[in-house]
Design a protein around this motif. Structure first.
Motif, PDB file in Angstrom:
ATOM      1  N   ILE A 187      37.081 -76.563 -22.122  1.00 15.54           N
ATOM      2  CA  ILE A 187      38.488 -76.152 -22.039  1.00 15.54           C
ATOM      3  C   ILE A 187      39.136 -76.299 -23.403  1.00 15.54           C
ATOM      4  N   VAL A 188      39.763 -75.210 -23.858  1.00 13.84           N
ATOM      5  CA  VAL A 188      40.473 -75.198 -25.132  1.00 13.84           C
ATOM      6  C   VAL A 188      41.942 -74.886 -24.874  1.00 13.84           C
ATOM      7  N   ASP A 189      42.814 -75.745 -25.363  1.00  9.35           N
ATOM      8  CA  ASP A 189      44.253 -75.529 -25.273  1.00  9.35           C
ATOM      9  C   ASP A 189      44.663 -74.597 -26.408  1.00  9.35           C
ATOM     10  N   ALA A 190      45.126 -73.401 -26.045  1.00 12.58           N
ATOM     11  CA  ALA A 190      45.529 -72.407 -27.034  1.00 12.58           C
ATOM     12  C   ALA A 190      47.028 -72.158 -27.002  1.00 12.58           C
ATOM     13  N   THR A 191      47.799 -73.160 -26.566  1.00 14.98           N
ATOM     14  CA  THR A 191      49.249 -72.986 -26.463  1.00 14.98           C
ATOM     15  C   THR A 191      49.996 -73.487 -27.689  1.00 14.98           C
ATOM     16  N   GLY A 192      49.327 -74.207 -28.578  1.00 16.89           N
ATOM     17  CA  GLY A 192      49.982 -74.770 -29.747  1.00 16.89           C
ATOM     18  C   GLY A 192      49.612 -74.038 -31.019  1.00 16.89           C
ATOM     19  N   PRO A 193      50.059 -74.540 -32.163  1.00 14.23           N
ATOM     20  CA  PRO A 193      49.763 -73.887 -33.441  1.00 14.23           C
ATOM     21  C   PRO A 193      48.290 -73.939 -33.822  1.00 14.23           C
ATOM     22  N   ARG A 194      47.546 -74.931 -33.311  1.00 13.87           N
ATOM     23  CA  ARG A 194      46.105 -75.010 -33.551  1.00 13.87           C
ATOM     24  C   ARG A 194      45.382 -75.164 -32.225  1.00 13.87           C
ATOM     25  N   LEU A 195      44.252 -74.492 -32.107  1.00 10.33           N
ATOM     26  CA  LEU A 195      43.447 -74.634 -30.899  1.00 10.33           C
ATOM     27  C   LEU A 195      42.854 -76.034 -30.857  1.00 10.33           C
ATOM     28  N   ARG A 196      42.756 -76.602 -29.664  1.00 13.01           N
ATOM     29  CA  ARG A 196      42.175 -77.934 -29.539  1.00 13.01           C
ATOM     30  C   ARG A 196      41.393 -78.043 -28.240  1.00 13.01           C
ATOM     31  N   VAL A 197      40.252 -78.681 -28.305  1.00  9.05           N
ATOM     32  CA  VAL A 197      39.421 -78.911 -27.131  1.00  9.05           C
ATOM     33  C   VAL A 197      40.035 -80.042 -26.310  1.00  9.05           C
ATOM     34  N   VAL A 198      40.223 -79.800 -25.018  1.00  9.26           N
ATOM     35  CA  VAL A 198      40.747 -80.847 -24.145  1.00  9.26           C
ATOM     36  C   VAL A 198      39.707 -81.286 -23.111  1.00  9.26           C
ATOM     37  N   ARG A 199      38.574 -80.579 -23.069  1.00 11.86           N
ATOM     38  CA  ARG A 199      37.428 -81.041 -22.284  1.00 11.86           C
ATOM     39  C   ARG A 199      36.169 -80.455 -22.881  1.00 11.86           C
ATOM     40  N   ASN A 200      35.207 -81.322 -23.188  1.00  9.89           N
ATOM     41  CA  ASN A 200      33.907 -80.844 -23.662  1.00  9.89           C
ATOM     42  C   ASN A 200      33.119 -80.255 -22.505  1.00  9.89           C
ATOM     43  N   GLY A 201      32.301 -79.265 -22.811  1.00  5.40           N
ATOM     44  CA  GLY A 201      31.530 -78.642 -21.742  1.00  5.40           C
ATOM     45  C   GLY A 201      30.437 -77.745 -22.280  1.00  5.40           C
ATOM     46  N   ALA A 202      30.297 -76.576 -21.666  1.00  2.00           N
ATOM     47  CA  ALA A 202      29.153 -75.697 -21.923  1.00  2.00           C
ATOM     48  C   ALA A 202      29.121 -75.143 -23.345  1.00  2.00           C
ATOM     49  N   ILE A 203      30.274 -74.966 -23.969  1.00  2.00           N
ATOM     50  CA  ILE A 203      30.338 -74.444 -25.336  1.00  2.00           C
ATOM     51  C   ILE A 203      30.639 -75.614 -26.271  1.00  2.00           C
ATOM     52  N   SER A 204      29.778 -75.844 -27.245  1.00  2.00           N
ATOM     53  CA  SER A 204      29.943 -76.993 -28.134  1.00  2.00           C
ATOM     54  C   SER A 204      31.041 -76.734 -29.166  1.00  2.00           C
TER      55      SER A 204
END
Length: 270
Positions: A187-204
């Motif tokens: 899961i990537v949070d794309a709501t802010g000025p920079r993308l950030r991972v909020v849960r690690n998973g299938a895509i490294s």
């Protein structure tokens, strides 16, 4: 009446997809395979259906489900202010194990729970899932299990937990393959000025950074710019920060506070 269809058999697959489409239109829940684990799905645009999904899982509105979509061009219909970096990740990893948290289109008439104006979107890489989504349109989907229990890797395992709260179970065999551990989407949070991972998973993280180098990893925060040190007699001012791009630190490296992932608070699967 609850029915299970063996989607490894062509005739049952066709019958099951038809029944599942009808159940979704009647605001009922269905279970089907995705490329990660099995999901329980409901009409994303029906508050009644989404409520049934949450009740089936024993989950409250504080953890709204993600929405699965059949095509990447559904992105702009469901989300707004989609950044160029978010599009790069969608184009690189959809269909696949990436969920993007985005600002929801404000004009849409839906109620997924306490989303704070966001929506978590994913396009699954699974033939049965894609066929169903093509028939129904976007679906609110969560892992096919009761809250606190392991995600189901077969429709039969899902039925043991969810029973008659689901009208249609589409059995497609193990997801992932038998003997492999279930891996949720990243899961990537794309709501802010920079993308950030909020849960690690299938895509490294390394895979994400091949396309968007500035993605923040789980727990990373942008390093605040240092304020100039106050000048005092006989004290050498602190050296300015080195040029060449922004840095990140993790809480373990001395950053204050904790990582805040609760933008939409999407469910943890699939």
């Amino acid at each position: 009446m609850t029915t299970t269809y063996d989607c490894t058999v062509d005739d049952q697959r066709a019958q099951g997809l038809e029944h599942a489409q009808r159940a979704i239109s009647e605001k009922r829940c269905v279970v089907f395979p995705t490329d990660t684990v099995y999901g329980i799905a409901a009409d994303a645009f029906s508050p009644q259906a989404v409520t049934m999904l949450l009740v089936s899982k024993g989950r409250s509105r504080t953890m709204p489900p993600p929405v699965l979509i059949p095509r990447i061009n559904a992105l702009d219909g469901l989300a707004t202010d989609v950044s160029a970096d978010a599009r790069k990740l969608a184009e690189a990893f959809w269909p696949g194990g990436l969920t993007l948290i985005l600002h929801a289109q404000p004009s849409l008439d839906w109620d997924l729970g306490e989303t704070k104006g966001t929506v978590a979107l994913r396009m699954p890489a699974d033939d049965i899932a894609q066929e169903l989504l093509t028939l129904t349109g976007p679906l609110a989907v969560s892992s096919a299990n009761r809250t606190g229990h392991a995600p189901a890797q077969t429709a039969a395992a899902a039925r043991e937990q969810l029973a008659d709260s689901v009208e249609v179970y589409l059995e497609g065999g193990f997801r992932p393959a038998e003997g492999e551990a279930a891996v949720a989407s990243t899961i990537v949070d794309a709501t802010g000025p920079r993308l950030r991972v909020v849960r690690n998973g299938a895509i490294s993280l390394d895979q994400l950074r091949e396309h968007v180098p500035g993605v923040l990893g789980l727990g990373e925060i942008p390093m605040a710019e240092e304020e100039p040190a106050a000048e005092e007699p006989h004290v050498t001012p602190a050296a300015p920060a080195a040029a060449g791009g922004s840095s990140v630190v993790t809480p373990g490296d001395g950053a204050s506070g904790t990582h805040d992932a609760a933008v939409a608070g999407p469910d943890t699967q699939p």
